[in-house]
Write a protein that holds these residues in place. Structure first.
Motif, PDB file in Angstrom:
ATOM      1  N   ARG A   1      62.481  99.150 -10.271  1.00 56.67           N
ATOM      2  CA  ARG A   1      63.702  98.319  -9.808  1.00 56.67           C
ATOM      3  C   ARG A   1      62.886  97.198  -8.779  1.00 56.67           C
ATOM      4  O   ARG A   1      63.719  95.621  -8.776  1.00 56.67           O
ATOM      5  CB  ARG A   1      64.199  99.192  -8.308  1.00 56.67           C
ATOM      6  N   ILE A   2      61.709  97.341  -8.468  1.00 52.16           N
ATOM      7  CA  ILE A   2      61.193  96.381  -7.875  1.00 52.16           C
ATOM      8  C   ILE A   2      60.762  95.303  -8.656  1.00 52.16           C
ATOM      9  O   ILE A   2      60.368  93.989  -8.448  1.00 52.16           O
ATOM     10  CB  ILE A   2      59.320  96.355  -6.563  1.00 52.16           C
ATOM     11  N   ALA A   3      60.519  95.544  -9.778  1.00 48.15           N
ATOM     12  CA  ALA A   3      59.667  94.960 -10.956  1.00 48.15           C
ATOM     13  C   ALA A   3      60.667  94.315 -11.464  1.00 48.15           C
ATOM     14  O   ALA A   3      60.665  92.526 -11.638  1.00 48.15           O
ATOM     15  CB  ALA A   3      59.125  95.814 -12.449  1.00 48.15           C
ATOM     16  N   THR A   4      61.979  94.463 -11.335  1.00 51.78           N
ATOM     17  CA  THR A   4      63.677  94.001 -12.077  1.00 51.78           C
ATOM     18  C   THR A   4      63.466  92.829 -10.501  1.00 51.78           C
ATOM     19  O   THR A   4      63.879  91.048 -11.171  1.00 51.78           O
ATOM     20  CB  THR A   4      64.466  95.124 -12.401  1.00 51.78           C
ATOM     21  N   ILE A   5      63.065  92.521  -9.702  1.00 51.93           N
ATOM     22  CA  ILE A   5      64.349  92.167  -8.635  1.00 51.93           C
ATOM     23  C   ILE A   5      62.972  90.788  -8.993  1.00 51.93           C
ATOM     24  O   ILE A   5      63.305  89.968  -8.371  1.00 51.93           O
ATOM     25  CB  ILE A   5      63.467  93.060  -7.182  1.00 51.93           C
ATOM     26  N   TYR A   6      61.549  91.002  -9.006  1.00 50.59           N
ATOM     27  CA  TYR A   6      60.585  90.467  -9.233  1.00 50.59           C
ATOM     28  C   TYR A   6      60.910  89.710 -10.696  1.00 50.59           C
ATOM     29  O   TYR A   6      60.265  87.779 -10.725  1.00 50.59           O
ATOM     30  CB  TYR A   6      59.065  90.982  -9.108  1.00 50.59           C
ATOM     31  N   GLY A   7      62.277  89.949 -11.059  1.00 48.63           N
ATOM     32  CA  GLY A   7      61.909  89.118 -12.574  1.00 48.63           C
ATOM     33  C   GLY A   7      61.500  89.287 -13.450  1.00 48.63           C
ATOM     34  O   GLY A   7      61.531  88.829 -14.861  1.00 48.63           O
ATOM     35  N   TYR A   8      60.957  90.576 -13.944  1.00 50.25           N
ATOM     36  CA  TYR A   8      60.214  91.153 -15.025  1.00 50.25           C
ATOM     37  C   TYR A   8      61.297  92.616 -15.967  1.00 50.25           C
ATOM     38  O   TYR A   8      61.970  93.187 -14.779  1.00 50.25           O
ATOM     39  CB  TYR A   8      58.878  92.115 -14.249  1.00 50.25           C
TER      40      TYR A   8
ATOM     41  N   HIS B   1      73.893  91.514  -5.155  1.00 56.51           N
ATOM     42  CA  HIS B   1      75.460  91.490  -4.696  1.00 56.51           C
ATOM     43  C   HIS B   1      75.764  91.372  -3.324  1.00 56.51           C
ATOM     44  O   HIS B   1      76.316  90.684  -3.128  1.00 56.51           O
ATOM     45  CB  HIS B   1      75.938  92.230  -5.560  1.00 56.51           C
ATOM     46  N   GLN B   2      75.146  92.429  -2.577  1.00 57.15           N
ATOM     47  CA  GLN B   2      75.457  92.869  -1.349  1.00 57.15           C
ATOM     48  C   GLN B   2      74.870  91.421  -0.430  1.00 57.15           C
ATOM     49  O   GLN B   2      75.183  91.324   0.994  1.00 57.15           O
ATOM     50  CB  GLN B   2      74.614  94.033  -1.069  1.00 57.15           C
ATOM     51  N   TYR B   3      73.582  91.502  -0.954  1.00 54.42           N
ATOM     52  CA  TYR B   3      72.800  90.245  -0.225  1.00 54.42           C
ATOM     53  C   TYR B   3      71.841  89.310  -1.090  1.00 54.42           C
ATOM     54  O   TYR B   3      70.918  89.412  -1.052  1.00 54.42           O
ATOM     55  CB  TYR B   3      71.369  91.284   0.514  1.00 54.42           C
ATOM     56  N   PRO B   4      73.177  88.419  -0.998  1.00 51.11           N
ATOM     57  CA  PRO B   4      72.684  87.507  -2.144  1.00 51.11           C
ATOM     58  C   PRO B   4      72.263  86.261  -1.548  1.00 51.11           C
ATOM     59  O   PRO B   4      71.291  85.342  -2.319  1.00 51.11           O
ATOM     60  CB  PRO B   4      74.245  86.622  -1.785  1.00 51.11           C
ATOM     61  N   LEU B   5      71.903  86.092  -0.067  1.00 49.45           N
ATOM     62  CA  LEU B   5      70.923  85.270   0.646  1.00 49.45           C
ATOM     63  C   LEU B   5      69.206  86.002   0.326  1.00 49.45           C
ATOM     64  O   LEU B   5      68.447  84.497   1.097  1.00 49.45           O
ATOM     65  CB  LEU B   5      71.642  84.656   1.787  1.00 49.45           C
ATOM     66  N   GLU B   6      69.194  87.056   0.619  1.00 48.07           N
ATOM     67  CA  GLU B   6      68.082  87.304   0.912  1.00 48.07           C
ATOM     68  C   GLU B   6      66.718  86.991  -0.377  1.00 48.07           C
ATOM     69  O   GLU B   6      67.182  87.283  -1.410  1.00 48.07           O
ATOM     70  CB  GLU B   6      67.610  88.713   0.833  1.00 48.07           C
ATOM     71  N   THR B   7      65.355  87.532   0.353  1.00 43.67           N
ATOM     72  CA  THR B   7      64.175  86.997  -1.023  1.00 43.67           C
ATOM     73  C   THR B   7      64.501  87.827  -1.890  1.00 43.67           C
ATOM     74  O   THR B   7      64.648  89.078  -1.286  1.00 43.67           O
ATOM     75  CB  THR B   7      63.132  86.676  -0.222  1.00 43.67           C
ATOM     76  N   LYS B   8      63.499  87.577  -2.811  1.00 42.09           N
ATOM     77  CA  LYS B   8      62.538  88.993  -3.831  1.00 42.09           C
ATOM     78  C   LYS B   8      62.356  89.959  -2.230  1.00 42.09           C
ATOM     79  O   LYS B   8      62.399  91.537  -3.041  1.00 42.09           O
ATOM     80  CB  LYS B   8      62.286  88.706  -4.472  1.00 42.09           C
ATOM     81  N   ARG B   9      61.286  89.325  -1.473  1.00 38.49           N
ATOM     82  CA  ARG B   9      60.492  90.314  -0.829  1.00 38.49           C
ATOM     83  C   ARG B   9      61.797  91.486   0.289  1.00 38.49           C
ATOM     84  O   ARG B   9      60.949  92.384   0.393  1.00 38.49           O
ATOM     85  CB  ARG B   9      59.652  89.677  -0.121  1.00 38.49           C
ATOM     86  N   ALA B  10      62.537  90.617   0.428  1.00 37.89           N
ATOM     87  CA  ALA B  10      63.307  91.636   1.295  1.00 37.89           C
ATOM     88  C   ALA B  10      64.459  92.073   0.728  1.00 37.89           C
ATOM     89  O   ALA B  10      64.346  93.284   1.086  1.00 37.89           O
ATOM     90  CB  ALA B  10      64.151  90.509   1.801  1.00 37.89           C
TER      91      ALA B  10
END
Length: 239
Positions: free
Chosen positions: A158-165, A101-110
Motif C-alpha cells: 500500500r505504501i509503494a502504491t501511494i508513492y506511485g509504484y 478519496h477520503q483524504y484528497p488534499l493529503e500528501t503521500k507521506r501523510a
C-alpha cells in the motif's frame, strides 16, 4: 439482533479512536525523523534497488508455481507467502483509492502514515489475541508470525502504491522480502527475548501488543524512507 449491531458499532468506534491516537503518534515520530532516515537510506539505495529488483525477478515466477500456491493452505506457511509478497493486489489498489478519496488534499507521506497507524493498531490486536491466555501464547507463535507477516506485506504494498509504484511489479516482492528479513531478524530477537515474559498473566498481553505495534511501525517507517528516496533517484517509472 440490535445488541449485535450495537456491539459492532462500539467495536468500530473503539478501533477508529485508537487508530486516531496512533495516527497522531506516528505523524509526530515520522515527521521528526524523516529527514535523517531519508539521508541514511538514500546512501543505501544504489545497493538496495538492484538487489531487490534481482530478488523480485526470481521470486515472482517462483511464487506462481503450483507447489507454492499449495503451500498457502498448509498450517504455519502463511508467513512464507506473505514474506515473498503474495498479496491481493486488487484489494491493495482498492484500499489506496479509498484512502485517496477520503483524504484528497493529503500528501503521500501523510497517507502512508495513516496506513502505518492503521496497520500498527491491527498488529497490536494480533498481539493481544495471541497472548491473551498465557499458557497458549507459545503455541500461537506461528499464528502471530503469519498474521504479522501478512500485515507487513499488505502495508508495504500500500505504501509503494501511494508513492506511485505498481503493486504488480516484481520489484515489490523483492522489497517485501528484504524488509521482512530485516524486521524478522530484529522482531524475532525481540519476540524470543519476550517469550518467557509473555507467559505471565496480564504482562504477556501488554508485551504482545507493544512488540507487534512497534515492529509494524518500524517496517512502515523503513518502507516510507525507501520509497521517498527511491523517488529522488528513480530507476523505475512511477505510475
Amino acid at each position: 439482533m440490535t445488541s449485535s449491531f450495537n456491539s459492532s458499532d462500539s467495536n468500530r468506534n473503539t478501533f477508529q479512536a485508537v487508530t486516531q491516537v496512533m495516527q497522531a503518534i506516528v505523524t509526530v515520530l515520522d515527521n521528526a525523523t524523516a529527514s535523517t532516515g531519508n539521508a541514511l537510506v538514500s546512501t543505501l539505495q544504489p545497493f538496495l534497488e538492484p538487489a531487490t529488483a534481482t530478488v523480485g525477478s526470481v521470486v515472482g515466477p517462483l511464487a506462481n508455481l503450483p507447489f507454492m500456491k499449495f503451500a498457502t493452505v498448509l498450517p504455519g506457511m502463511r508467513w512464507l507467502m506473505a514474506a515473498i509478497g503474495q498479496v491481493n493486489v486488487e484489494e491493495v489498489r482498492s484500499q489506496v483509492d479509498e484512502l485517496r478519496h477520503q483524504y484528497p488534499l493529503e500528501t503521500k507521506r501523510a497517507l502512508a502514515q495513516r496506513v502505518m497507524a492503521e496497520t500498527a493498531v491491527k498488529a497490536a490486536g494480533v498481539g493481544l489475541a495471541t497472548n491473551f491466555i498465557p499458557p497458549v501464547a507459545l503455541a500461537l507463535a506461528l499464528v502471530d508470525i503469519g498474521a504479522i507477516a501478512a500485515l507487513q506485506a499488505n502495508m508495504i504494498y500500500r505504501i509503494a502504491t501511494i508513492y506511485g509504484y505498481s503493486p504488480t511489479d516484481h520489484d515489490r516482492r523483492g522489497e517485501v522480502l528484504a524488509i521482512w528479513l530485516l524486521s524478522s531478524t530484529t522482531g524475532g530477537m525481540l519476540k524470543s527475548g519476550l517469550s518467557v515474559a509473555e507467559l505471565i498473566p496480564g504482562l504477556g498481553a501488554i508485551l504482545g501488543v507493544a512488540s507487534n505495534a512497534t515492529l509494524l511501525y518500524s517496517v512502515g517507517y523503513f518502507a516510507c524512507r525507501y520509497y521517498e528516496t527511491k523517488r529522488s533517484a528513480p530507476t523505475e517509472i512511477v505510475v
